[in-house]
Design an enzyme around this catalytic site. Sequence first.
Site, PDB file in Angstrom:
ATOM      1  N   LYS A  45     -13.352  -7.065  -7.461  1.00 56.15           N
ATOM      2  CA  LYS A  45     -13.654  -7.644  -6.151  1.00 56.15           C
ATOM      3  C   LYS A  45     -15.035  -8.299  -6.275  1.00 56.15           C
ATOM      4  CE  LYS A  45     -10.812  -4.614  -3.301  1.00 56.15           C
ATOM      5  NZ  LYS A  45      -9.727  -4.489  -4.259  1.00 56.15           N
TER       6      LYS A  45
ATOM      7  N   ASP B 250      -9.418   0.247  -9.530  1.00 51.46           N
ATOM      8  CA  ASP B 250     -10.038  -0.594  -8.496  1.00 51.46           C
ATOM      9  C   ASP B 250     -11.305   0.112  -8.009  1.00 51.46           C
ATOM     10  OD1 ASP B 250      -8.860  -2.084  -5.347  1.00 51.46           O
ATOM     11  OD2 ASP B 250     -10.621  -2.433  -6.575  1.00 51.46           O
TER      12      ASP B 250
ATOM     13  N   ASP C 192      -0.528  -0.093  -4.397  1.00 51.68           N
ATOM     14  CA  ASP C 192      -1.940   0.289  -4.356  1.00 51.68           C
ATOM     15  C   ASP C 192      -2.100   1.574  -3.553  1.00 51.68           C
ATOM     16  OD1 ASP C 192      -5.058  -1.458  -3.491  1.00 51.68           O
ATOM     17  OD2 ASP C 192      -4.639   0.550  -4.253  1.00 51.68           O
TER      18      ASP C 192
ATOM     19  N   GLU D 126      -2.035   0.574  -8.645  1.00 55.95           N
ATOM     20  CA  GLU D 126      -3.488   0.409  -8.501  1.00 55.95           C
ATOM     21  C   GLU D 126      -4.106   1.726  -8.023  1.00 55.95           C
ATOM     22  OE1 GLU D 126      -4.335  -3.427  -6.796  1.00 55.95           O
ATOM     23  OE2 GLU D 126      -6.122  -2.635  -5.813  1.00 55.95           O
TER      24      GLU D 126
ATOM     25  N   LYS E  87       0.841  -1.195   0.000  1.00 54.28           N
ATOM     26  CA  LYS E  87       0.000   0.000   0.000  1.00 54.28           C
ATOM     27  C   LYS E  87       0.882   1.253   0.000  1.00 54.28           C
ATOM     28  CE  LYS E  87      -4.064  -1.902   0.328  1.00 54.28           C
ATOM     29  NZ  LYS E  87      -5.119  -1.670  -0.646  1.00 54.28           N
TER      30      LYS E  87
HETATM   31  O1  LIG Z   1      -6.102  -7.088  -3.793  1.00 52.32           O
HETATM   32  C1  LIG Z   1      -5.347  -7.641  -2.983  1.00 52.32           C
HETATM   33  O2  LIG Z   1      -4.224  -8.058  -3.289  1.00 52.32           O
HETATM   34  C2  LIG Z   1      -5.759  -7.809  -1.542  1.00 52.32           C
HETATM   35  C3  LIG Z   1      -6.995  -7.055  -1.152  1.00 52.32           C
HETATM   36  C4  LIG Z   1      -6.766  -5.565  -1.068  1.00 52.32           C
HETATM   37  O3  LIG Z   1      -5.690  -5.064  -1.367  1.00 52.32           O
HETATM   38  C5  LIG Z   1      -7.843  -4.732  -0.593  1.00 52.32           C
HETATM   39  C6  LIG Z   1      -8.966  -5.286  -0.052  1.00 52.32           C
HETATM   40  C7  LIG Z   1      -9.999  -4.491   0.492  1.00 52.32           C
HETATM   41  C8  LIG Z   1      -9.884  -3.149   0.540  1.00 52.32           C
HETATM   42  C9  LIG Z   1      -8.741  -2.441  -0.025  1.00 52.32           C
HETATM   43  O4  LIG Z   1      -8.099  -1.633   0.922  1.00 52.32           O
HETATM   44  C10 LIG Z   1      -7.682  -3.269  -0.714  1.00 52.32           C
HETATM   45  C11 LIG Z   1      -7.634  -2.787  -2.172  1.00 52.32           C
HETATM   46  O5  LIG Z   1      -7.763  -1.584  -2.375  1.00 52.32           O
HETATM   47  O6  LIG Z   1      -7.450  -3.555  -3.104  1.00 52.32           O
HETATM   48 MG   LIG Z   2      -7.079  -1.687  -4.385  1.00 57.71          MG
END
Ligand SMILES: O=C(O)CCC(=O)C1=CC=C[C@@H](O)[C@@H]1C(=O)O
Ligand SMILES: [Mg+2]
Length: 321
Positions: free
Chosen positions: A245, A221, A169, A196, A140
Site C-alpha cells: 500500500k 499485507d 483477504d 491475503e 473479504k
Molecule cells: O487491495 C485491494 O484490492 C483493495 C484495498 C483493500 O482491500 C484494503 C484497503 C484498505 C484496508 C484494508 O481493509 C483492505 C486490505 O486489507 O487490503
Molecule cells: Mg489486505
Amino acid sequence: MYFWQFRVYQRPLLRPLQTHHGLWQIREGIIIRLEAEDGRIGWGEIAPLPEFGSETLSAAILFCQNLENPLSITSIFSIPEQFPACQFAFESALEDLNIENQSRELEPKNYSYLLPTGAAVFPCLDDILAANQTNTYKWKIAVNSLPQELKLFEKLIDRLPRKIKLRLDANGGLSIAESKIWLKIADECKIIEFIEQPLPPSQWLEMLQLSQDFTTGIALDESVANLRQIEECYQRGWRGIFVIKPAITGSIQGLRNLWKKYPLDLVFSSVLETNIGRKSALRLAQEYPRKERALGFGVQQWFNNSDPDWLEKLWTTSANN
Ligand SMILES: O=C(O)CCC(=O)C1=CC=C[C@@H](O)[C@@H]1C(=O)O
Ligand SMILES: [Mg+2]
C-alpha cells in the site's frame, strides 16, 4: 525551497468497507500543496491507516503543524520513518511538481475489483460481472463465522465465470486451523489467486509454514505495511506475495530501491485514498517492472463523485492550516 499548505479532509465511502478490522465508513486524511519558487504546484495526500501500523491522522496533523515552511528537498527526504504516510505524501507532491505529463489511467482490466463483503455481494454480482471490466476480484473473509463464509463462498464461486481470479483477504482474522481449511479449498478449486494475510502479523512463522504446505499463494499485507517490515520479511525467508500500500509504506524512493534490491513479488493496493494519493500510488505501480498481478485499486469508485469540486471547496472553505 517549497512553500506548502495542508488541509484536513473527511470523505464518506460510497460503500462502507466491512473487514475483520471492523466497518470503515469515512476516509479521513490530509491534502498537501507544494509550490516551487517558479510557481509550479505539486499535490500529495497523507492517508493514514493506523490499523496497519501507519501514523494516526492526529499524529500526522501535529507533524504538519510543526514542519518547517518553506520546505527544502533535504527536509522532505528526512521525514522520519515513524510517519510513512507523510513520507509518501511529501515525496509524491515533490514528484508531482516535476511531472511533465500525468501518467495515463490504466484499462479497468488491470485492476482487481473489491467485492462487497459476505452476502452483500450477491445482489450486485450480476451487474459487476456484466460490466466485465476485469477478471480479478477480491472478497473479504474472517468477518462472519467459518461455516457461514464457506456456504457463501460455494454460492459465490458457482456464480463466477471460470476464467476469473479470486483473492480472499482475511485481514489476519483466521486461526491456523481455519487458514488450513481455506487453503485446502483454494488448492482444490483453482480460482483463488492468493489468500491475503490469513493470520495476524504475530504469527508470521506459521504463515511461512502454511506457504510451504499449500500451493495456493499467500500474500502478506498487514505484516509488510512499511519498508522495514518488507525487507525484514524477505531477509527472514518470505518468498510469497507482498501486498504494498504505497500511501502508507513510506518513502517512494525507498520502495523503488527495495524492489531493485530484492526480486519481490508485489501486489499494489489502495488505502482508499482520494484521487490525489491514488494518482501517485498508481504512477509508482506503473514503474514496477512486473505486470502479472492486477492492481488492488478497485475498478469501482471509493467515493461519491457527485462532488467533483470537493478539493477546491476544501481549499477555499477550510482554514489555512
Ligand atoms: O487491495 C485491494 O484490492 C483493495 C484495498 C483493500 O482491500 C484494503 C484497503 C484498505 C484496508 C484494508 O481493509 C483492505 C486490505 O486489507 O487490503
Ligand atoms: Mg489486505
